[in-house]
Motif scaffolding. Structure first.
Motif, PDB file in Angstrom:
ATOM      1  N   ILE A  78       0.839  -1.206   0.000  1.00 17.47           N
ATOM      2  CA  ILE A  78       0.000   0.000   0.000  1.00 17.47           C
ATOM      3  C   ILE A  78       0.871   1.252   0.000  1.00 17.47           C
ATOM      4  O   ILE A  78       0.620   2.208  -0.763  1.00 17.47           O
ATOM      5  CB  ILE A  78      -0.951  -0.023   1.211  1.00 17.47           C
ATOM      6  CG1 ILE A  78      -1.970  -1.166   1.068  1.00 17.47           C
ATOM      7  CG2 ILE A  78      -1.672   1.321   1.368  1.00 17.47           C
ATOM      8  CD1 ILE A  78      -2.728  -1.470   2.340  1.00 17.47           C
ATOM      9  N   LYS A  79       1.899   1.247   0.821  1.00 15.71           N
ATOM     10  CA  LYS A  79       2.795   2.407   0.894  1.00 15.71           C
ATOM     11  C   LYS A  79       3.489   2.649  -0.437  1.00 15.71           C
ATOM     12  O   LYS A  79       3.587   3.802  -0.902  1.00 15.71           O
ATOM     13  CB  LYS A  79       3.833   2.189   1.996  1.00 15.71           C
ATOM     14  CG  LYS A  79       4.819   3.347   2.140  1.00 15.71           C
ATOM     15  CD  LYS A  79       5.849   3.056   3.234  1.00 15.71           C
ATOM     16  CE  LYS A  79       6.872   4.188   3.334  1.00 15.71           C
ATOM     17  NZ  LYS A  79       7.889   3.913   4.380  1.00 15.71           N
ATOM     18  N   GLU A  80       3.957   1.590  -1.079  1.00 17.37           N
ATOM     19  CA  GLU A  80       4.652   1.745  -2.353  1.00 17.37           C
ATOM     20  C   GLU A  80       3.711   2.252  -3.445  1.00 17.37           C
ATOM     21  O   GLU A  80       4.112   3.047  -4.306  1.00 17.37           O
ATOM     22  CB  GLU A  80       5.289   0.421  -2.780  1.00 17.37           C
ATOM     23  CG  GLU A  80       6.458  -0.017  -1.909  1.00 17.37           C
ATOM     24  CD  GLU A  80       7.641   0.932  -1.981  1.00 17.37           C
ATOM     25  OE1 GLU A  80       7.815   1.610  -3.017  1.00 17.37           O
ATOM     26  OE2 GLU A  80       8.409   1.005  -0.998  1.00 17.37           O
ATOM     27  N   ILE A  81       2.468   1.813  -3.423  1.00 17.95           N
ATOM     28  CA  ILE A  81       1.484   2.329  -4.383  1.00 17.95           C
ATOM     29  C   ILE A  81       1.279   3.828  -4.179  1.00 17.95           C
ATOM     30  O   ILE A  81       1.235   4.605  -5.144  1.00 17.95           O
ATOM     31  CB  ILE A  81       0.158   1.560  -4.254  1.00 17.95           C
ATOM     32  CG1 ILE A  81       0.321   0.113  -4.739  1.00 17.95           C
ATOM     33  CG2 ILE A  81      -0.956   2.263  -5.043  1.00 17.95           C
ATOM     34  CD1 ILE A  81      -0.842  -0.785  -4.418  1.00 17.95           C
ATOM     35  N   LEU A  82       1.158   4.239  -2.924  1.00 22.33           N
ATOM     36  CA  LEU A  82       0.968   5.668  -2.636  1.00 22.33           C
ATOM     37  C   LEU A  82       2.188   6.486  -3.066  1.00 22.33           C
ATOM     38  O   LEU A  82       2.044   7.592  -3.608  1.00 22.33           O
ATOM     39  CB  LEU A  82       0.689   5.860  -1.147  1.00 22.33           C
ATOM     40  CG  LEU A  82      -0.674   5.352  -0.669  1.00 22.33           C
ATOM     41  CD1 LEU A  82      -0.722   5.296   0.845  1.00 22.33           C
ATOM     42  CD2 LEU A  82      -1.799   6.229  -1.213  1.00 22.33           C
ATOM     43  N   ILE A  83       3.377   5.952  -2.851  1.00 26.01           N
ATOM     44  CA  ILE A  83       4.591   6.639  -3.311  1.00 26.01           C
ATOM     45  C   ILE A  83       4.552   6.794  -4.830  1.00 26.01           C
ATOM     46  O   ILE A  83       4.875   7.851  -5.388  1.00 26.01           O
ATOM     47  CB  ILE A  83       5.844   5.866  -2.873  1.00 26.01           C
ATOM     48  CG1 ILE A  83       6.025   5.962  -1.353  1.00 26.01           C
ATOM     49  CG2 ILE A  83       7.092   6.392  -3.581  1.00 26.01           C
ATOM     50  CD1 ILE A  83       7.107   5.043  -0.806  1.00 26.01           C
ATOM     51  N   GLY A  84       4.127   5.731  -5.514  1.00 27.93           N
ATOM     52  CA  GLY A  84       4.030   5.788  -6.967  1.00 27.93           C
ATOM     53  C   GLY A  84       3.009   6.796  -7.455  1.00 27.93           C
ATOM     54  O   GLY A  84       3.263   7.558  -8.404  1.00 27.93           O
ATOM     55  N   LEU A  85       1.842   6.836  -6.817  1.00 31.27           N
ATOM     56  CA  LEU A  85       0.814   7.800  -7.210  1.00 31.27           C
ATOM     57  C   LEU A  85       1.271   9.228  -6.935  1.00 31.27           C
ATOM     58  O   LEU A  85       0.939  10.158  -7.685  1.00 31.27           O
ATOM     59  CB  LEU A  85      -0.495   7.498  -6.483  1.00 31.27           C
ATOM     60  CG  LEU A  85      -1.234   6.234  -6.940  1.00 31.27           C
ATOM     61  CD1 LEU A  85      -2.458   5.978  -6.057  1.00 31.27           C
ATOM     62  CD2 LEU A  85      -1.651   6.341  -8.405  1.00 31.27           C
ATOM     63  N   GLU A  86       2.025   9.414  -5.866  1.00 29.65           N
ATOM     64  CA  GLU A  86       2.573  10.738  -5.577  1.00 29.65           C
ATOM     65  C   GLU A  86       3.541  11.160  -6.689  1.00 29.65           C
ATOM     66  O   GLU A  86       3.564  12.328  -7.110  1.00 29.65           O
ATOM     67  CB  GLU A  86       3.275  10.724  -4.220  1.00 29.65           C
ATOM     68  CG  GLU A  86       3.510  12.106  -3.638  1.00 29.65           C
ATOM     69  CD  GLU A  86       3.912  12.037  -2.167  1.00 29.65           C
ATOM     70  OE1 GLU A  86       3.339  12.782  -1.362  1.00 29.65           O
ATOM     71  OE2 GLU A  86       4.813  11.235  -1.842  1.00 29.65           O
ATOM     72  N   LYS A  87       4.327  10.209  -7.204  1.00 30.15           N
ATOM     73  CA  LYS A  87       5.221  10.504  -8.321  1.00 30.15           C
ATOM     74  C   LYS A  87       4.436  10.885  -9.575  1.00 30.15           C
ATOM     75  O   LYS A  87       4.883  11.723 -10.367  1.00 30.15           O
ATOM     76  CB  LYS A  87       6.120   9.295  -8.604  1.00 30.15           C
ATOM     77  CG  LYS A  87       7.187   9.048  -7.548  1.00 30.15           C
ATOM     78  CD  LYS A  87       8.063   7.863  -7.927  1.00 30.15           C
ATOM     79  CE  LYS A  87       9.157   7.604  -6.898  1.00 30.15           C
ATOM     80  NZ  LYS A  87      10.018   6.451  -7.268  1.00 30.15           N
ATOM     81  N   VAL A  88       3.279  10.268  -9.759  1.00 32.76           N
ATOM     82  CA  VAL A  88       2.414  10.636 -10.888  1.00 32.76           C
ATOM     83  C   VAL A  88       2.014  12.102 -10.781  1.00 32.76           C
ATOM     84  O   VAL A  88       2.100  12.871 -11.754  1.00 32.76           O
ATOM     85  CB  VAL A  88       1.161   9.732 -10.931  1.00 32.76           C
ATOM     86  CG1 VAL A  88       0.156  10.247 -11.965  1.00 32.76           C
ATOM     87  CG2 VAL A  88       1.549   8.290 -11.232  1.00 32.76           C
ATOM     88  N   LYS A  89       1.608  12.506  -9.590  1.00 30.75           N
ATOM     89  CA  LYS A  89       1.200  13.905  -9.365  1.00 30.75           C
ATOM     90  C   LYS A  89       2.388  14.838  -9.601  1.00 30.75           C
ATOM     91  O   LYS A  89       2.254  15.900 -10.240  1.00 30.75           O
ATOM     92  CB  LYS A  89       0.674  14.045  -7.940  1.00 30.75           C
ATOM     93  CG  LYS A  89       0.248  15.467  -7.536  1.00 30.75           C
ATOM     94  CD  LYS A  89      -1.026  15.913  -8.238  1.00 30.75           C
ATOM     95  CE  LYS A  89      -1.530  17.263  -7.743  1.00 30.75           C
ATOM     96  NZ  LYS A  89      -2.041  17.201  -6.360  1.00 30.75           N
TER      97      LYS A  89
END
Length: 494
Positions: free
Chosen positions: A53-64
Motif C-alpha cells: 500500500i505504501k509503495e502504491i501511494l509513493i508511486g501515485l505521488e510521483k504521478v502527481k
C-alpha cells in the motif's frame, strides 16, 4: 488527453506504469518500481500488504509530481491469495502466501471427502494445492469465524483506496469455487469447505468502474484525482489482453515467475483428458476463457540467482547457459519440491543425484539445466495442448509475453524444441493489458481486437524461427517424466 496508470504487482516485484493514447500509438512510462516478496511472520509465509500500500501511494505521488492532475488506475496482482476482513472493515492480519507449506498434501486430504473429478467438472480449474478452495479448507476456523468478508489481493487493495468491496471475476475463477456453467458460487463446494456465500463481495466483470480514491484517508500524500477501474485483476488475464495477436491460430506463454501456456477460447474444455493433464479454464475479460497449463516458470532461475547472492544478472546467467553443453539432465520442473525449497540450487542437484543423472555444479550448468527443461516442458505441453483442443486450434505461432520474453536464449531454445515460430514481447504485457482494458472501459477503444491492433503497432515483437532439433531428446524427456511421475505415485515402481 486522459492518463492511465497500471498498478501491476507480481510475486517478486511491483510497478506503476503510465500510458496515454494519441490515436496513433500507446505510450508506456515506468513511474515507480519496487520489490515484493513474502516473509515468515506469525507462523506462516505472508505478504507484507501495508508495504505494498505504501509503495502504491509513493508511486501515485510521483504521478502527481510528474504534472498529472487526474488519472484512471487499475490494479492487477497474482491470484488465489486473500485478505480476511472483520465486520468493522479491518484486515485480520497479513495474507498467507500461496507458497506457504500449510497446503502441503491438502489435495490428498480433500480427496478423502470430495471427488476431485467432480471438483474439476464443476469449475474447470486445475488442481493446485494453493488454490483458494484448499487454502480455505485448511484455514484457521476461529479466524474464519471472525471474518465478515474475504477479498482477493487486488480487490483488497482497491477497497483500501476506495472503500468499495468487489470480487473481480477473472481472478475469482482461480479460486476453484465458481461453477463454470452457472458463472456463480458453487453452493456444493462452499458447503464442502464450510464457507457461506456472504463471505464474498459481489462478483463484477473486468472493466467495471470501482470508485474515486479517498483523498482524506491519505492526506499526508500529494495525490492526483484518481478514479479506480476494476480491470482483469489476475495478472495472467491482463497479460493475455496485452498479447498482440488476432484470429484463433495462436497460443501464448505468459512468462514470469510462473509460465502460463495456453490458448484463448470461448468455450471451456472440461473433458476427462483435460482433467488428466491438469489443464485449467480460467475466465478472461470479455467472456473469454484461458485454457492453459500452469508451469513453474522463471521462479526456478529467480531462486537460482538469489542463492548465488545475485552475483549474476539474468542476462549473464543466460549467456553462461548458452556457453554450456545442453540437455545433460532431465528435470520435472513442475515437481512440487521446486515450489518453495530452502535452496533451489541444492534441490536441483539433489534431484539429479536421486535420478542418477549428471549433477550440475557451475552457474552455467545450473542455468542450462533450468532453461533446457523449461523449453522441453513448453514443447511437451504444446503437443498436449494441440491434442486437447483438436485441429481447430493448430498453432501457427506462439506469443511469449511478460518478463521472460526478454530472454532471447530461452525464446530461441523454445522455438527449436517446439518447432514453432515464436513472437516475443511485449515484456510489459501485463501492465499493457491492464491499461488498454481501462481505455476500453472509458471508450478509447471499441473492442479488445482494436486494442490489440494498437498494442501490435506500438510494441513490435521479436521473431524467433525454429532451427533443427534432435527429436530424440524430446522423446527421451517425455519417457523420463512418465517414469518419474509413475514412481511418485507408486514408490515400489522403478
Amino acid at each position: 488527453m486522459d492518463t492511465f496508470i497500471a498498478i501491476d504487482i507480481g510475486a517478486s516485484s511491483g510497478r506503476l506504469m503510465m500510458s496515454q493514447w494519441d490515436d496513433q500509438q500507446l505510450s508506456l512510462t515506468e513511474i515507480h518500481r519496487f520489490k515484493n516478496s513474502f516473509r515468515h511472520h506469525a507462523g506462516f509465509d505472508r505478504w507484507h500488504i501495508d508495504y505494498l500500500i505504501k509503495e502504491i501511494l509513493i508511486g501515485l505521488e510521483k504521478v502527481k509530481h510528474a504534472g498529472i492532475q487526474s488519472c484512471y488506475v487499475g490494479i492487477d496482482t497474482w491470484a488465489v491469495d486473500y485478505c480476511l476482513i472483520d465486520d468493522k472493515g479491518q484486515r485480520l492480519g497479513d495474507p498467507v502466501a500461496y507458497r506457504d507449506k500449510r497446503t502441503n498434501h491438502v489435495i490428498e486430504r480433500f480427496s478423502q471427502e470430495y471427488s476431485l473429478q467432480t471438483l474439476y467438472e464443476k469449475t474447470g480449474i486445475q488442481l493446485q494445492p494453493f488454490n483458494t478452495i484448499f487454502q480455505l479448507y485448511v484455514e484457521d476456523k476461529n479466524l474464519l469465524a471472525k471474518a465478515d468478508k474475504l477479498l482477493l489481493i487486488p480487490d483488497y487493495l482497491g477497497y483500501v483506496f476506495t472503500g468499495k468491496m468487489v470480487t473481480e471475476k477473472t481472478n475469482a475463477s482461480t479460486m476453484q469455487l465458481l461453477n463454470a456453467n452457472t458463472q456463480s458460487w458453487d453452493q456444493d463446494l462452499l458447503a464442502a469447505i464450510q464457507v457461506k456465500e456472504d463471505l464474498f463481495a459481489p462478483l463484477v466483470d473486468a472493466g467495471t468502474l470501482l470508485g474515486k480514491l479517498n483523498q482524506e484517508k491519505f492526506s499526508t500524500y500529494d495525490l492526483p484525482d484518481t478514479t479506480f477501474i476494476t480491470v482483469a485483476s489476475h495478472d495472467t488475464a491482463s497479460a493475455i489482453i496485452g498479447t498482440p495477436s488476432s484470429g484463433t491460430d495462436w497460443g501464448y506463454i505468459s512468462s514470469g515467475t510462473w509460465s502460463l501456456l495456453g490458448i484463448e477460447t470461448k468455450v471451456p474444455n472440461i473433458s476427462a483428458a483435460a482433467f488428466d493433464e491438469n489443464y485449467t479454464n480460467e475466465w478472461g475479460a470479455h467472456n473469454t476463457i484461458r485454457f492453459l497449463k500452469n508451469i513453474m516458470g522463471m521462479w526456478l532461475i529467480q531462486e537460482v540467482a538469489r542463492h548465488q547472492n545475485d552475483q549474476y544478472s539474468f542476462p549473464e546467467l543466460a549467456a553462461l547457459a548458452e556457453a554450456t553443453p545442453g540437455f545433460q539432465q532431465f528435470i520435472d520442473v513442475n515437481d512440487p519440491r521446486f515450489l518453495n525449497p530452502d535452496n533451489m540450487i541444492t534441490e536441483l542437484q539433489t534431484y539429479c543425484r536421486e535420478t542418477h543423472q549428471k549433477v550440475p555444479e557451475t552457474p552455467g550448468e545450473i542455468a542450462r539445466c533450468v532453461y533446457d527443461n523449461l523449453a522441453l516442458c513448453y514443447g511437451s505441453e504444446l503437443q498436449k495442448l494441440e491434442a486437447l483442443t483438436g485441429t481447430a486450434h493448430t498453432l501457427q505461432r506462439l506469443h511469449i509475453v511478460g518478463g521472460g520474453s526478454n530472454n532471447t536464449f530461452l525464446n530461441q531454445l523454445t522455438a527449436d524444441v517446439a518447432q514453432c515460430t515464436i513472437e516475443a514481447g511485449p515484456g510489459e504485457a501485463t501492465a499493457i493489458g491492464n491499461l488498454v482494458l481501462q481505455m476500453i472501459t472509458v471508450g478509447l477503444f471499441a473492442s479488445l481486437e482494436e486494442a490489440r491492433m494498437a498494442i501490435k503497432k506500438s510494441f513490435p515483437c521479436t521473431v524467433h524461427y525454429p532451427r533443427a532439433f534432435d527429436r530424440n531428446i524430446q522423446t527421451n524427456y517425455q519417457s523420463f517424466l512418465k517414469g518419474a511421475r509413475q514412481h511418485d505415485k507408486d514408490p515400489a515402481t522403478i
